[in-house]
Write a protein that holds these residues in place. Structure first.
Motif, short mmCIF file in Angstrom:
data_model
loop_
_atom_site.label_atom_id
_atom_site.label_comp_id
_atom_site.label_asym_id
_atom_site.label_seq_id
_atom_site.Cartn_x
_atom_site.Cartn_y
_atom_site.Cartn_z
N TYR A 219 0.78 -1.23 0.02
CA TYR A 219 -0.06 0.11 0.07
C TYR A 219 1.06 1.35 -0.13
CZ TYR A 219 -3.61 -3.37 1.41
OH TYR A 219 -4.36 -4.55 1.40
N ARG A 220 1.33 1.77 -1.28
CA ARG A 220 2.36 2.62 -1.33
C ARG A 220 1.53 4.05 -0.97
NH1 ARG A 220 7.59 1.63 -2.78
NH2 ARG A 220 7.91 -0.65 -3.09
N LYS A 221 0.09 4.22 -1.42
CA LYS A 221 -0.76 5.13 -1.31
C LYS A 221 -1.49 5.06 -0.13
CE LYS A 221 -0.87 7.18 -5.88
NZ LYS A 221 -1.07 6.34 -7.21
N PRO A 222 -1.86 6.20 0.71
CA PRO A 222 -2.90 5.81 1.77
C PRO A 222 -4.13 5.31 1.57
CG PRO A 222 -1.76 8.09 1.97
CD PRO A 222 -1.45 7.47 0.58
N THR A 223 -4.39 3.99 1.82
CA THR A 223 -5.73 3.19 1.41
C THR A 223 -6.71 3.10 2.42
OG1 THR A 223 -4.02 2.37 0.07
CG2 THR A 223 -6.09 1.15 0.37
N ALA A 224 -7.81 3.08 1.96
CA ALA A 224 -8.96 3.06 2.83
C ALA A 224 -9.29 1.21 2.92
CB ALA A 224 -10.35 3.38 2.33
N LEU A 225 -9.40 1.11 4.53
CA LEU A 225 -9.55 -0.50 4.81
C LEU A 225 -10.27 -0.62 5.98
CD1 LEU A 225 -5.64 -1.38 5.06
CD2 LEU A 225 -7.11 -1.98 3.04
#
Length: 207
Positions: free
Chosen positions: A106-112
């Motif tokens: 996840y190199r970019k901020p990712t909603a999880l």
């Protein structure tokens, strides 16, 4: 010990295996010192202060591992109630959403979802605290230059676990009668990060 607290400390409930300090090492002695001051019922503001003659990085390292273990336990007690369905977004109420970012997938901020976030978080912290280059265990091995930046990142992410548990699962903690334990753990964490300026004040706003 109440049944509820037994559940909090139930080994099977630990979200991850506990990281332990080797007996006989300086860290183990510091860990015992930290535990003794807590068990003596000392004011938490005093309990977090650096003992005379000790190195600050050693004191911080011991506490980071301790908080990781304890927050793991707290999350472990409610993890059955924190599911993809109940918590599709890792958040602290409507105002705060936490996205995951790392150096790998996840190199970019990712909603999880909250459970996905928690799993990634605990795995990531475990890797950091078991890395001898960041958390050296041998006495005399200096801490690296990036030690405090890594610690700040670990603690600010652990703080998010408190935010999520308090805002979304506190009814469960109360049902188990564990709120006093969780509140004490949170206060200890809060006074510690304030004492050593390890989390930006803005980050602490949700609670």
């Amino acid at each position: 010990m109440s049944h509820a607290l037994k559940q909090v400390f139930n080994k099977d409930k630990t979200f991850r295996p506990k990281r332990k300090f080797e007996p006989g090492t300086q860290r183990f002695e510091l860990h015992k010192k930290a535990q003794a001051s807590l068990n003596a019922g000392l004011d938490l503001k005093l309990a977090v202060q650096l003992p005379p003659g000790e190195e600050q990085n050693d004191w911080v390292a011991v506490h980071v591992v301790d908080f990781f273990n304890r927050i793991n336990l707290i999350y472990g007690t409610i993890s059955d109630y924190c599911s993809e369905r109940s918590c599709p977004v890792m958040s602290g109420g409507p105002k705060y959403e936490y996205r995951w970012q790392d150096e790998h997938k996840y190199r970019k901020p990712t909603a999880l979802s909250a459970p996905q976030y928690m799993n990634l978080l605990m795995d990531w912290i475990e890797v950091q605290i078991n890395n001898e280059d960041i958390f050296p265990t041998n006495v005399g091995t200096p801490f690296p230059k990036n030690f405090l930046p890594v610690v700040k990142k670990i603690l600010s992410r652990l703080f998010r676990v408190f935010v999520h548990v308090y805002i979304h699962h506190f009814d469960r903690i109360t049902q188990m009668g564990s709120e006093a334990h969780v509140n004490t753990c949170y206060k200890h964490f809060y006074y510690f990060v304030k004492e050593f300026n390890l989390i930006d004040t803005k980050e602490l706003e949700p609670l």
